[in-house]
Design a protein around this motif. Structure first.
Motif, mmCIF file in Angstrom:
data_model
loop_
_atom_site.group_PDB
_atom_site.id
_atom_site.type_symbol
_atom_site.label_atom_id
_atom_site.label_comp_id
_atom_site.label_asym_id
_atom_site.label_seq_id
_atom_site.Cartn_x
_atom_site.Cartn_y
_atom_site.Cartn_z
ATOM 1 N N ILE A 76 0.851 -1.201 0.000
ATOM 2 C CA ILE A 76 0.000 0.000 0.000
ATOM 3 C C ILE A 76 0.883 1.247 0.000
ATOM 4 C CG2 ILE A 76 -1.898 -1.165 1.170
ATOM 5 C CD1 ILE A 76 -0.126 1.298 3.262
ATOM 6 N N ASN A 77 0.278 2.390 -0.329
ATOM 7 C CA ASN A 77 0.964 3.683 -0.292
ATOM 8 C C ASN A 77 0.374 4.527 0.832
ATOM 9 O OD1 ASN A 77 2.684 3.263 -2.541
ATOM 10 N ND2 ASN A 77 0.997 3.708 -3.928
ATOM 11 N N THR A 78 1.231 5.100 1.672
ATOM 12 C CA THR A 78 0.783 5.934 2.777
ATOM 13 C C THR A 78 0.483 7.351 2.283
ATOM 14 O OG1 THR A 78 3.042 6.595 3.352
ATOM 15 C CG2 THR A 78 2.183 4.599 4.375
ATOM 16 N N ARG A 79 -0.073 8.177 3.176
ATOM 17 C CA ARG A 79 -0.406 9.553 2.799
ATOM 18 C C ARG A 79 0.835 10.345 2.412
ATOM 19 N NH1 ARG A 79 -3.607 13.072 7.132
ATOM 20 N NH2 ARG A 79 -1.568 12.934 8.178
ATOM 21 N N ASP A 80 1.985 10.055 3.066
ATOM 22 C CA ASP A 80 3.222 10.758 2.724
ATOM 23 C C ASP A 80 3.999 10.057 1.611
ATOM 24 O OD1 ASP A 80 3.700 8.636 4.349
ATOM 25 O OD2 ASP A 80 5.044 9.660 5.722
ATOM 26 N N LYS A 81 3.270 9.266 0.770
ATOM 27 C CA LYS A 81 3.810 8.663 -0.453
ATOM 28 C C LYS A 81 4.900 7.633 -0.198
ATOM 29 C CE LYS A 81 1.094 11.513 -2.553
ATOM 30 N NZ LYS A 81 -0.234 11.035 -3.005
ATOM 31 N N LYS A 82 4.785 6.899 0.863
ATOM 32 C CA LYS A 82 5.739 5.820 1.140
ATOM 33 C C LYS A 82 5.063 4.473 0.917
ATOM 34 C CE LYS A 82 8.567 8.399 4.427
ATOM 35 N NZ LYS A 82 9.087 8.469 5.815
ATOM 36 N N ARG A 83 5.818 3.549 0.353
ATOM 37 C CA ARG A 83 5.281 2.220 0.080
ATOM 38 C C ARG A 83 5.533 1.311 1.277
ATOM 39 N NH1 ARG A 83 8.442 0.548 -4.964
ATOM 40 N NH2 ARG A 83 7.152 -1.322 -4.830
ATOM 41 N N MET A 84 4.526 0.500 1.597
ATOM 42 C CA MET A 84 4.631 -0.408 2.736
ATOM 43 C C MET A 84 4.040 -1.763 2.374
ATOM 44 S SD MET A 84 3.568 1.789 6.097
ATOM 45 C CE MET A 84 3.867 0.341 7.110
ATOM 46 N N LEU A 85 4.589 -2.805 3.007
ATOM 47 C CA LEU A 85 4.023 -4.144 2.891
ATOM 48 C C LEU A 85 3.254 -4.437 4.170
ATOM 49 C CD1 LEU A 85 7.024 -6.112 1.323
ATOM 50 C CD2 LEU A 85 4.951 -5.339 0.173
ATOM 51 N N ILE A 86 1.972 -4.780 4.035
ATOM 52 C CA ILE A 86 1.099 -5.033 5.177
ATOM 53 C C ILE A 86 0.731 -6.508 5.219
ATOM 54 C CG2 ILE A 86 -1.065 -4.425 6.301
ATOM 55 C CD1 ILE A 86 0.896 -2.152 6.197
ATOM 56 N N ASP A 87 0.879 -7.109 6.394
ATOM 57 C CA ASP A 87 0.521 -8.511 6.596
ATOM 58 C C ASP A 87 -0.561 -8.567 7.666
ATOM 59 O OD1 ASP A 87 0.427 -11.204 6.497
ATOM 60 O OD2 ASP A 87 2.401 -11.573 7.381
ATOM 61 N N ASN A 88 -1.765 -9.071 7.298
ATOM 62 C CA ASN A 88 -2.896 -9.099 8.219
ATOM 63 C C ASN A 88 -3.349 -10.530 8.498
ATOM 64 O OD1 ASN A 88 -3.273 -6.182 8.032
ATOM 65 N ND2 ASN A 88 -4.029 -6.586 5.995
ATOM 66 N N TYR A 89 -4.135 -10.649 9.543
ATOM 67 C CA TYR A 89 -4.888 -11.886 9.741
ATOM 68 C C TYR A 89 -6.305 -11.511 10.153
ATOM 69 C CZ TYR A 89 -4.794 -11.578 14.868
ATOM 70 O OH TYR A 89 -4.981 -11.175 16.163
ATOM 71 N N ALA A 90 -7.265 -12.379 9.806
ATOM 72 C CA ALA A 90 -8.676 -12.087 10.054
ATOM 73 C C ALA A 90 -9.323 -13.241 10.807
ATOM 74 C CB ALA A 90 -9.406 -11.862 8.733
ATOM 75 N N VAL A 91 -10.258 -12.899 11.682
ATOM 76 C CA VAL A 91 -11.079 -13.878 12.395
ATOM 77 C C VAL A 91 -12.510 -13.710 11.894
ATOM 78 C CG1 VAL A 91 -11.880 -14.691 14.630
ATOM 79 C CG2 VAL A 91 -9.566 -13.752 14.410
ATOM 80 N N TRP A 92 -13.127 -14.797 11.407
ATOM 81 C CA TRP A 92 -14.439 -14.682 10.795
ATOM 82 C C TRP A 92 -15.240 -15.955 11.014
ATOM 83 C CZ3 TRP A 92 -15.512 -17.711 6.256
ATOM 84 C CH2 TRP A 92 -14.425 -18.467 5.813
ATOM 85 N N ARG A 93 -16.535 -15.888 10.668
ATOM 86 C CA ARG A 93 -17.404 -17.042 10.831
ATOM 87 C C ARG A 93 -18.546 -16.987 9.809
ATOM 88 N NH1 ARG A 93 -19.524 -17.128 16.602
ATOM 89 N NH2 ARG A 93 -20.540 -19.008 15.787
ATOM 90 N N ILE A 94 -19.192 -18.146 9.628
ATOM 91 C CA ILE A 94 -20.335 -18.241 8.710
ATOM 92 C C ILE A 94 -21.605 -17.918 9.493
ATOM 93 C CG2 ILE A 94 -21.664 -19.771 7.210
ATOM 94 C CD1 ILE A 94 -19.094 -21.396 6.818
ATOM 95 N N GLU A 95 -22.352 -16.931 9.012
ATOM 96 C CA GLU A 95 -23.607 -16.557 9.647
ATOM 97 C C GLU A 95 -24.812 -17.186 8.942
ATOM 98 O OE1 GLU A 95 -23.940 -14.987 12.389
ATOM 99 O OE2 GLU A 95 -21.922 -14.193 12.710
ATOM 100 N N ASP A 96 -24.739 -17.291 7.618
ATOM 101 C CA ASP A 96 -25.855 -17.842 6.838
ATOM 102 C C ASP A 96 -25.298 -18.787 5.773
ATOM 103 O OD1 ASP A 96 -28.040 -18.371 5.206
ATOM 104 O OD2 ASP A 96 -28.918 -16.394 5.549
ATOM 105 N N PRO A 97 -25.309 -20.112 6.026
ATOM 106 C CA PRO A 97 -24.757 -21.070 5.051
ATOM 107 C C PRO A 97 -25.452 -21.019 3.696
ATOM 108 C CG PRO A 97 -25.095 -22.108 7.188
ATOM 109 C CD PRO A 97 -25.750 -20.769 7.261
ATOM 110 N N LYS A 98 -26.757 -20.760 3.691
ATOM 111 C CA LYS A 98 -27.491 -20.731 2.422
ATOM 112 C C LYS A 98 -26.990 -19.609 1.526
ATOM 113 C CE LYS A 98 -32.152 -20.658 0.479
ATOM 114 N NZ LYS A 98 -33.592 -20.630 0.768
ATOM 115 N N LYS A 99 -26.788 -18.407 2.109
ATOM 116 C CA LYS A 99 -26.282 -17.284 1.326
ATOM 117 C C LYS A 99 -24.874 -17.579 0.814
ATOM 118 C CE LYS A 99 -28.947 -13.575 3.519
ATOM 119 N NZ LYS A 99 -28.864 -12.327 4.324
ATOM 120 N N LEU A 100 -24.065 -18.227 1.647
ATOM 121 C CA LEU A 100 -22.697 -18.536 1.227
ATOM 122 C C LEU A 100 -22.704 -19.454 0.014
ATOM 123 C CD1 LEU A 100 -19.650 -19.239 3.431
ATOM 124 C CD2 LEU A 100 -20.168 -20.829 1.606
#
Length: 309
Positions: free
Chosen positions: A95-119
């Motif tokens: 990604i690019n920051t507001r001051d025009k610097k490039r960065m590598l971002i590593d994320n992790y997410a916690v999630w779950r299924i709320e509606d199997p039919k929609k999925l």
């Protein structure tokens, strides 16, 4: 002509046994087929999972409670989906920051299924839903971090604040809009790095800044040292001047007192005082190589000549 006699009763009996074996075999095969049909169309719903029953691609039933269930043979199929929370490592992104610097971002997410039919209806598979969620996370992260400077991102105490909550809310809005039947519980930034090609220049800049800061501290230290030395020297001079002034006063008082004592003592015998003063003057004027030319009848020379009259 001779020949063998054929017993038709025996033939009938053998044919009967053969037919019986065939019937038993057919029955056994039918039994096996029935068992296979039963076992392949009966399934168990376990704790912590959904069983989605599909018929011709459409979701017809979702089993959520644990137990033994059955489906229609050859027509319906069953898909298993997890009911518990899951965690996913989001692919590293730049990604690019507001001051025009490039960065590598590593994320992790916690999630779950709320509606199997929609999925199943909209994402088709769990993997597709997870992929779409990662795309939404990347979009939200890029949007949010693009409004911050590099220093604010790497500093946890800066205006970064509730960044994770804002990203989570944005991603959930997108997931609800597309009816993927999943919800994001939390998203966290595990690591922030610079691209490899930028690291060396950043390290050099950091070293230069630290050296500049160190020089600033040294300059401030030298200035403080010089001020301390100057103040100390001034105080020492003031103390010495005050001491010398006090000494002069004390010396003057002592000399005055001494003169009074001398005058008082010598006034009792003027001749002795005259002799004493003359002898004292000899100490200052007469040495090993001193040459003094005086008349023989000089009073000053009379003592030197041994005339004490």
């Amino acid at each position: 002509m001779s020949g063998k006699v054929i017993d038709f009763n025996e033939l009938k009996k053998g044919d009967f046994h053969w037919r019986g074996y065939v019937k038993i075999g057919i029955f056994f095969i039918i039994f096996i087929i029935l068992m296979l049909i039963i076992f392949t169309n009966v399934y168990i719903v376990k704790e912590g999972e959904y069983k989605v029953v599909r018929q011709f691609g459409e979701v017809v039933r979702i089993d959520k409670t644990p137990g033994l269930k059955a489906k229609v043979p050859f027509i319906q199929s069953v898909v298993t989906l997890p009911k518990y929370q899951m965690s996913s490592d989001v692919s590293e992104a730049e990604i690019n920051t507001r001051d025009k610097k490039r960065m590598l971002i590593d994320n992790y997410a916690v999630w779950r299924i709320e509606d199997p039919k929609k999925l199943i209806t909209n994402a088709r598979t769990l993997e597709n839903a997870e992929t779409r969620m990662e795309e939404f996370i990347y979009s939200a992260v890029r949007s949010e971090l693009g409004q911050l400077n590099y220093d604010e991102i790497i500093n946890e105490k800066s205006s970064r604040g509730s960044l994770n909550d804002r990203i989570t809310d944005k991603v959930n809005e997108l997931l609800v809009k597309d009816n993927y039947g999943i919800s994001l519980t939390d998203v966290r930034i595990k690591r922030t790095d610079l691209p490899t090609e930028n690291e060396e220049s950043v390290y050099k800049r950091m070293i230069s800044e630290r050296e500049s800061k160190a020089q600033e501290y040294l300059s401030k230290g030298d200035a403080k040292k010089n001020r301390t030395i100057a103040n100390t020297d001034r105080k020492v001079k003031e103390m010495l001047s005050s001491a010398e002034a006090d000494a002069e006063v004390i010396r003057a008082e002592g000399e005055g007192e001494s003169a009074k004592i001398y005058n008082k003592s010598f006034s009792k015998d003027p001749e002795f005082y005259k002799l004493y003063r003359t002898l004292e003057s000899y100490k200052k004027t007469v040495g090993n190589q001193t040459v003094i030319i005086l008349p023989s009848d000089s009073p000053y020379a009379s003592l030197l000549m041994g005339n004490t009259k």
